[in-house]
Design a protein around this motif. Structure first.
Motif, PDB file in Angstrom:
ATOM      1  N   ALA A  14       0.828  -1.206   0.000  1.00 35.32           N
ATOM      2  CA  ALA A  14       0.000   0.000   0.000  1.00 35.32           C
ATOM      3  C   ALA A  14       0.867   1.263   0.000  1.00 35.32           C
ATOM      4  O   ALA A  14       0.540   2.253  -0.661  1.00 35.32           O
ATOM      5  CB  ALA A  14      -0.934  -0.001   1.210  1.00 35.32           C
ATOM      6  N   VAL A  15       1.991   1.210   0.726  1.00 29.70           N
ATOM      7  CA  VAL A  15       2.916   2.359   0.727  1.00 29.70           C
ATOM      8  C   VAL A  15       3.483   2.539  -0.681  1.00 29.70           C
ATOM      9  O   VAL A  15       3.493   3.636  -1.244  1.00 29.70           O
ATOM     10  CB  VAL A  15       4.060   2.160   1.758  1.00 29.70           C
ATOM     11  N   ASN A  16       3.927   1.437  -1.273  1.00 31.67           N
ATOM     12  CA  ASN A  16       4.538   1.457  -2.605  1.00 31.67           C
ATOM     13  C   ASN A  16       3.559   1.956  -3.673  1.00 31.67           C
ATOM     14  O   ASN A  16       3.958   2.607  -4.639  1.00 31.67           O
ATOM     15  CB  ASN A  16       5.013   0.036  -2.938  1.00 31.67           C
ATOM     16  N   MET A  67       6.846  -8.168   4.705  1.00 29.67           N
ATOM     17  CA  MET A  67       6.785  -7.037   5.644  1.00 29.67           C
ATOM     18  C   MET A  67       8.123  -6.306   5.784  1.00 29.67           C
ATOM     19  O   MET A  67       8.170  -5.190   6.297  1.00 29.67           O
ATOM     20  CB  MET A  67       6.279  -7.504   7.016  1.00 29.67           C
ATOM     21  N   THR A  68       9.211  -6.945   5.314  1.00 27.15           N
ATOM     22  CA  THR A  68      10.521  -6.284   5.344  1.00 27.15           C
ATOM     23  C   THR A  68      10.942  -5.804   3.947  1.00 27.15           C
ATOM     24  O   THR A  68      12.065  -5.349   3.756  1.00 27.15           O
ATOM     25  CB  THR A  68      11.610  -7.248   5.882  1.00 27.15           C
ATOM     26  N   SER A  69      10.020  -5.895   2.978  1.00 32.42           N
ATOM     27  CA  SER A  69      10.381  -5.606   1.583  1.00 32.42           C
ATOM     28  C   SER A  69      10.426  -4.112   1.259  1.00 32.42           C
ATOM     29  O   SER A  69      10.940  -3.718   0.220  1.00 32.42           O
ATOM     30  CB  SER A  69       9.410  -6.310   0.632  1.00 32.42           C
ATOM     31  N   GLY A  70       9.872  -3.287   2.134  1.00 35.42           N
ATOM     32  CA  GLY A  70       9.856  -1.845   1.876  1.00 35.42           C
ATOM     33  C   GLY A  70       9.315  -1.117   3.079  1.00 35.42           C
ATOM     34  O   GLY A  70       8.936  -1.751   4.073  1.00 35.42           O
ATOM     35  N   PRO A  71       9.274   0.213   3.010  1.00 29.60           N
ATOM     36  CA  PRO A  71       8.795   0.969   4.178  1.00 29.60           C
ATOM     37  C   PRO A  71       7.332   0.700   4.507  1.00 29.60           C
ATOM     38  O   PRO A  71       6.543   0.356   3.624  1.00 29.60           O
ATOM     39  CB  PRO A  71       9.016   2.431   3.780  1.00 29.60           C
ATOM     40  N   ILE A  72       7.024   0.881   5.783  1.00 34.33           N
ATOM     41  CA  ILE A  72       5.653   0.745   6.282  1.00 34.33           C
ATOM     42  C   ILE A  72       5.339   1.981   7.131  1.00 34.33           C
ATOM     43  O   ILE A  72       6.258   2.657   7.607  1.00 34.33           O
ATOM     44  CB  ILE A  72       5.467  -0.529   7.154  1.00 34.33           C
ATOM     45  N   LYS A 113      -0.875  -9.259   0.736  1.00 36.47           N
ATOM     46  CA  LYS A 113      -0.708  -7.814   0.519  1.00 36.47           C
ATOM     47  C   LYS A 113      -2.049  -7.132   0.798  1.00 36.47           C
ATOM     48  O   LYS A 113      -2.677  -6.557  -0.100  1.00 36.47           O
ATOM     49  CB  LYS A 113      -0.235  -7.561  -0.913  1.00 36.47           C
ATOM     50  N   ASN A 114      -2.477  -7.241   2.073  1.00 33.35           N
ATOM     51  CA  ASN A 114      -3.844  -6.793   2.392  1.00 33.35           C
ATOM     52  C   ASN A 114      -3.891  -5.367   2.960  1.00 33.35           C
ATOM     53  O   ASN A 114      -4.768  -5.041   3.754  1.00 33.35           O
ATOM     54  CB  ASN A 114      -4.544  -7.812   3.298  1.00 33.35           C
TER      55      ASN A 114
END
Ligand code: CMP
Length: 147
Positions: A14-16, A67-72, A113-114
């Motif tokens: 969702a961030v991406n 969950m570690t693939s990009g910023p949250i 990816k919810n």
């Protein structure tokens, strides 16, 4: 008595996809006050600790990787009966089962990816909030403000 806050994560997908703004807008429009918030990238050890309850599940390794693939974005949201009220507006874990208009229906890509996480109990809201935020990073509307 039901608690007055819950904890949320806006997840990497969702961030991406630039959904931070629309999701926060929905949160505010649903009567929640954002009492803590930051954009971070989880380290693997942190993610493993946070999701420890799922360590025996078949999706655990994929979950940690995702969950570690990009910023949250991690945040604490305040409202009366916050845990239940937030779960209503995010919808079911599986976006295919989420009701129309819910955050997951609008922004999730799949079960993994919810789009967002929401605490499932007041006890977990406290554990999860304390995991990410110190007292000096929290600004409650239910406690006296000094500004
Ligand atoms: P959340 O409830 O935030 O925390 C646990 C996460 O695991 C959940 O969101 C989903 O993203 C993921 N998850 C739960 N069940 C499954 C599943 N059956 N397959 C893949 N991912 C899952």
């Amino acid at each position: 008595m039901a608690g007055t806050y819950t904890f949320t994560i806006i997840k990497p997908g969702a961030v991406n996809n630039e959904h931070i703004g629309p999701i926060l807008n929905k949160i505010n429009n649903s009567g929640f006050h954002i009492s803590a918030m930051k954009l971070i990238k989880l380290r693997t050890a942190q993610a493993k600790k946070f999701y420890e309850v799922h360590r025996d599940k078949p999706f655990y390794n994929d979950l940690i990787e995702f969950m570690t693939s990009g910023p949250i974005v991690v945040a604490i949201l305040e409202k009366e009966n916050a845990v239940e009220e937030y779960r209503k507006i995010i919808g079911a874990t599986d976006p295919e089962k989420a009701e129309e208009g819910t955050i997951r229906k609008l922004f999730a890509q799949s079960m993994q990816k919810n789009a967002v996480h929401g605490s499932d109990s007041d006890e977990n809201a406290k554990i999860e909030s304390d995991f990410f935020f110190s007292n000096s990073e929290r600004f409650s509307i239910f406690e006296e403000r000094d500004f």
